[in-house]
Design an enzyme around this catalytic site. Structure first.
Site, PDB file in Angstrom:
ATOM      1  N   GLU A 160      -3.382   7.948  -3.061  1.00 53.18           N
ATOM      2  CA  GLU A 160      -3.515   6.886  -2.056  1.00 53.18           C
ATOM      3  C   GLU A 160      -2.633   7.282  -0.888  1.00 53.18           C
ATOM      4  O   GLU A 160      -1.404   7.253  -0.982  1.00 53.18           O
ATOM      5  CB  GLU A 160      -3.100   5.517  -2.588  1.00 53.18           C
ATOM      6  CG  GLU A 160      -3.466   4.433  -1.574  1.00 53.18           C
ATOM      7  CD  GLU A 160      -2.583   3.209  -1.625  1.00 53.18           C
ATOM      8  OE1 GLU A 160      -2.207   2.704  -0.541  1.00 53.18           O
ATOM      9  OE2 GLU A 160      -2.271   2.763  -2.743  1.00 53.18           O
ATOM     10  N   CYS A 166       0.535  -0.683   2.888  1.00 54.10           N
ATOM     11  CA  CYS A 166      -0.557   0.286   2.782  1.00 54.10           C
ATOM     12  C   CYS A 166      -1.825  -0.251   3.429  1.00 54.10           C
ATOM     13  O   CYS A 166      -2.542   0.485   4.113  1.00 54.10           O
ATOM     14  CB  CYS A 166      -0.827   0.606   1.315  1.00 54.10           C
ATOM     15  SG  CYS A 166       0.572   1.328   0.436  1.00 54.10           S
TER      16      CYS A 166
END
Length: 461
Positions: free
Chosen positions: A229, A263
């Site tokens: 990620e 994020c």
């Protein structure tokens, strides 16, 4: 080998210092993890689940102390508490679906044949965790990995390296064997050596695109599974039929919460021309109501960024955009705590376009650019004009239209009338430079297990 220092963004002091493991010691850790894994996997699933949940419960016994530690390590105001609701929800959800997800899928069970597809733990899982949500991002992989029968080696970001120690201590106190879950402090060279030498069966990395590329390079030719990620530049789109006040409140919170260090934080907003002026006016008022300050001050709604070098990136992006014609709408003087270092005043930019870094590269700070669009087609083109693809947020009264637009967005998650959220029942995943793989949901178990087929003939003729 130099010690690794944790510099607190609160006051610039050295909050913690740890010596990284030597290569020999690190190899010994991975060998111990491998040796312990089979015995752990042999335990009943219910026992592994109970121990993981007990580890989380033990962790939360110290949650007040942990909130203060988080503020010292990465600057989040203590008024917001910790990450404990999410940690509990994600652990409980993954525990709740484990039996069904990991159960063998029987194809045939008759007099002649028994055929079924099982899922088996991959072995040793290596988690390289980030500092922005240090407990949540770790638990996303830690809980399913342990529940599925893997051993885990955790390397936390240097900015939050005490988090790894806290997690390991809590899980060990709850009864998880020390070799089954180990926390380590490693330098880059040793990390790469371990991956190159096939010390791990799966690596989960959350961090920068450059860091992800380094992981892929280290794993090249080893066939080690990778979950990556990486960066994000998540867009919000406000359609003409959107609830304006709700859109402003949620999108600006999504852009500014945690000093923009999320994020899936909102980094660029596209607003239909009919709502644009009103949206911008309300967004400026929303941001001006924030209070930048010491994270231990209960009045502070915005703390410092985790490190002054992160703030420097945002300052540079903003300065470049302004030099290229962008208009800043927030007066930094309104935020006197801005010290030119880790404490950074939030900013809203208009008159921006995609030639500017602030609209194309990850900022990961309290800045957002807002652009006017004529409709869905223009908004869709702009949302897809990005090297990243983590989440996208659509604000509209029309769910069918949101799904239709969402199907055309190159992204991992489509939100309607919300943003900056993880649902443990849905896979957390991305595309393009945001990375590969997925965590949470039943697919999160697939990442830390491998399929194994059984074809059993009960007779010999």
């Amino acid at each position: 080998m130099k010690p690794i220092q944790l510099i607190s963004p609160v006051d610039g002091s050295v909050y913690a210092e740890r010596q990284p493991l030597s290569r020999e010691a690190a190899v010994a850790v991975t060998k111990a993890a491998k040796a312990a894994q089979k015995g752990w996997a042999a335990r009943p699933l219910e026992e592994r689940i109970a121990l993981v949940k007990a580890g989380v419960a033990k962790l939360l016994e110290s949650k007040e102390t942990l909130v203060e530690e988080l503020a010292w390590q990465m600057g989040r105001p203590t008024r917001f508490g910790g990450e404990w609701g999410g940690v509990n929800d994600r652990t409980n959800y993954m525990a709740g679906i484990a039996a069904d997800t990991l159960a063998p899928q029987v194809v045939e069970d008759g007099a002649t044949f028994k055929r079924y597809l099982a899922r088996e733990a991959v072995g040793v899982v290596f988690i390289v965790a980030p500092w922005n949500y240090p407990y949540l991002t770790t638990i996303n992989t830690l809980a399913p990995a342990l529940i599925a029968g893997n051993s885990v080696v955790l390397k936390h970001a240097s900015q939050t390296m005490l988090v790894g120690e806290r997690l390991a201590a809590a899980f060990h106190a709850a009864g998880v064997p020390a070799d089954v879950f180990q926390n380590v402090v490693l330098d880059h060279a040793t990390t790469e050596h371990l991956i190159q030498s096939r010390a791990f069966n799966f690596v989960n990395f959350t961090g920068s695109v450059g860091g992800g590329a380094a992981m892929e390079k280290a794993a090249a030719g080893t066939f080690t599974g990778l979950g990556l990620e990486l960066g994000g530049k998540d867009p919000g789109y406000v359609r003409a039929d959107a609830d304006l006040d709700a859109a402003v409140d949620s999108l600006m919170d999504g852009a500014m919460y945690n000093a923009g260090q999320c994020c899936c934080g909102i980094e660029r907003i596209y607003v239909h021309e009919s709502l644009y002026d009103a949206f911008v006016e309300k967004a400026v008022a929303w941001v001006n109501a924030l209070k930048l300050g010491n994270p231990f001050d209960q009045a502070s709604t915005l703390g410092p960024m985790a490190n002054k070098r992160f703030a420097a990136v945002v300052r540079a992006q903003v300065a470049e955009a302004i030099a290229a014609g962008a208009k800043p709408l927030i007066d930094p003087a309104h935020f006197p705590a801005d010290d030119g270092g880790a404490y950074l005043a939030p900013q809203i930019l208009v008159n921006v376009d995609h030639s500017m870094r602030v609209m194309m590269e990850e900022s990961f700070g309290p800045v957002v650019g807002i652009m006017k669009v004529s409709g869905d087609d223009e908004a869709l083109a702009l949302m897809n004009d990005s090297p990243y693809g983590l989440t996208a947020s659509i604000w509209t009264a029309d769910a069918d239209k949101a799904a239709e637009i969402g199907a055309q967005i190159e992204t991992g998650t489509v939100f309607m009338n919300r943003c900056d959220y993880l649902d443990p029942a849905l896979c957390w995943t991305g595309c393009k430079d945001t990375g590969r793989g997925g965590s949470l949901s039943y697919l999160g178990f697939h990442s830390v297990t491998r399929p194994k087929s059984y074809h059993l003939k009960k007779v010999t003729k």
